[in-house]
Scaffold this active site. Sequence first.
Site, PDB file in Angstrom:
ATOM      1  N   ASP A   1      26.247   6.666 -14.944  1.00 49.02           N
ATOM      2  CA  ASP A   1      26.197   5.363 -15.614  1.00 49.02           C
ATOM      3  C   ASP A   1      26.518   4.239 -14.635  1.00 49.02           C
ATOM      4  O   ASP A   1      27.278   3.306 -14.944  1.00 49.02           O
ATOM      5  CB  ASP A   1      27.187   5.325 -16.781  1.00 49.02           C
ATOM      6  CG  ASP A   1      27.084   6.543 -17.692  1.00 49.02           C
ATOM      7  OD1 ASP A   1      25.962   7.062 -17.856  1.00 49.02           O
ATOM      8  OD2 ASP A   1      28.118   6.972 -18.235  1.00 49.02           O
TER       9      ASP A   1
ATOM     10  N   GLU B   1      19.229   3.913 -25.146  1.00 49.54           N
ATOM     11  CA  GLU B   1      20.567   3.488 -24.751  1.00 49.54           C
ATOM     12  C   GLU B   1      20.524   2.860 -23.367  1.00 49.54           C
ATOM     13  O   GLU B   1      19.482   2.797 -22.718  1.00 49.54           O
ATOM     14  CB  GLU B   1      21.532   4.680 -24.765  1.00 49.54           C
ATOM     15  CG  GLU B   1      21.205   5.772 -23.760  1.00 49.54           C
ATOM     16  CD  GLU B   1      22.150   6.965 -23.848  1.00 49.54           C
ATOM     17  OE1 GLU B   1      22.885   7.089 -24.844  1.00 49.54           O
ATOM     18  OE2 GLU B   1      22.146   7.796 -22.905  1.00 49.54           O
TER      19      GLU B   1
END
Length: 354
Positions: free
Chosen positions: A51, A230
């Site tokens: 991430d 997402e």
Amino acid sequence: MTEPASRRLFLMGLAATVAGGATGAAAAPAKALFRRKSAPIVNPLVKQRADAQVFRHTDGWYYMTGSVPQYDRLVLRRSRTIAGLSSAREAVLWRHQASGPMSGFIWAPELHLIDGKWIMYFAAGPSGGGEDVFRIRTYAVVCDGADPMTGKWSVLGQLETPWDSFNLDSTSFVHRGTRYLAWAQREPGIDTNSNLYLAPLATALTLAAKPTRLTIPTLPWEIRGFKVAEAPALLARNGRLFMTYSASATDARYCLGMLTARDDADVMDAAAWTKSPEPVMKSAPENHIYGPGHNSFTVDERGRDMLVFHARDYEKIEGDPLFDPNRHTRVQPIRYNRQGVPQFQPPVANGPLG
């Protein structure tokens, strides 16, 4: 809330140039500066950091944060070069709490400068095991000083959205003088794991208007394993806004999609955004790179636009992909076609970046 976005909408960070006109001995150091080659970027840039967010701030430093395999803390490092991030000292800004809603998994941090304060968004859930650990909500911590590496961080609060449901992956940007928040959330009544939403901000954690649902995962490549949209990330270039996002399960099926809108469109109108019919980046078995996703954008020292993302360098995973630690941070250049649309090449193989 009109300060420059610290990250995914990056309109700054062009490579510095040396002013012309110097002569004699004074000109020599400048010429030497141009001749000196910086260390090459080597992929993976940073191992076991998923991430990943990398951005070049106006202070000239590259900042990087990301999820750690233990999902227990917020970290930050910085370097004068992208390559230097691989060995830069990493500071621990905050650790999950001993109990309560922020005592379990800590996911997907993002650093932004909002109204003169350093804010780090992150997703967290409670400890204790079972399904309750996936009661993930978005929170933020705030720094008490100008230097995010050395300042003291404390909890600012929880993001307020219309639904008390699974949400994560918040990113903030400024467009035409308005600060926005984009994030992923499960909306009651819609049979997906997460959709993408957008809203202007009143404060770092409160929305100034009803959010717009930008997209629902429906295409075959968005619903493999899980129905997921997402990790939005915004790139403003060539009169358009390009919002990338991640789709499907977090194994080798993970991939990047993209929404596109005109720069002068009403970004709060979902119809202004067009979804790419195919993923813009997916696994590259030929290069032994699997599951590219959860990206961010930056520029290198030469001013080239760069894609930052995580991926694994093997396909087979034992158990839950979320607990496989080897999602590594990777970087590679972005190219554009004649229409000015970014072309994300397949993930490059491990090694020095050309």
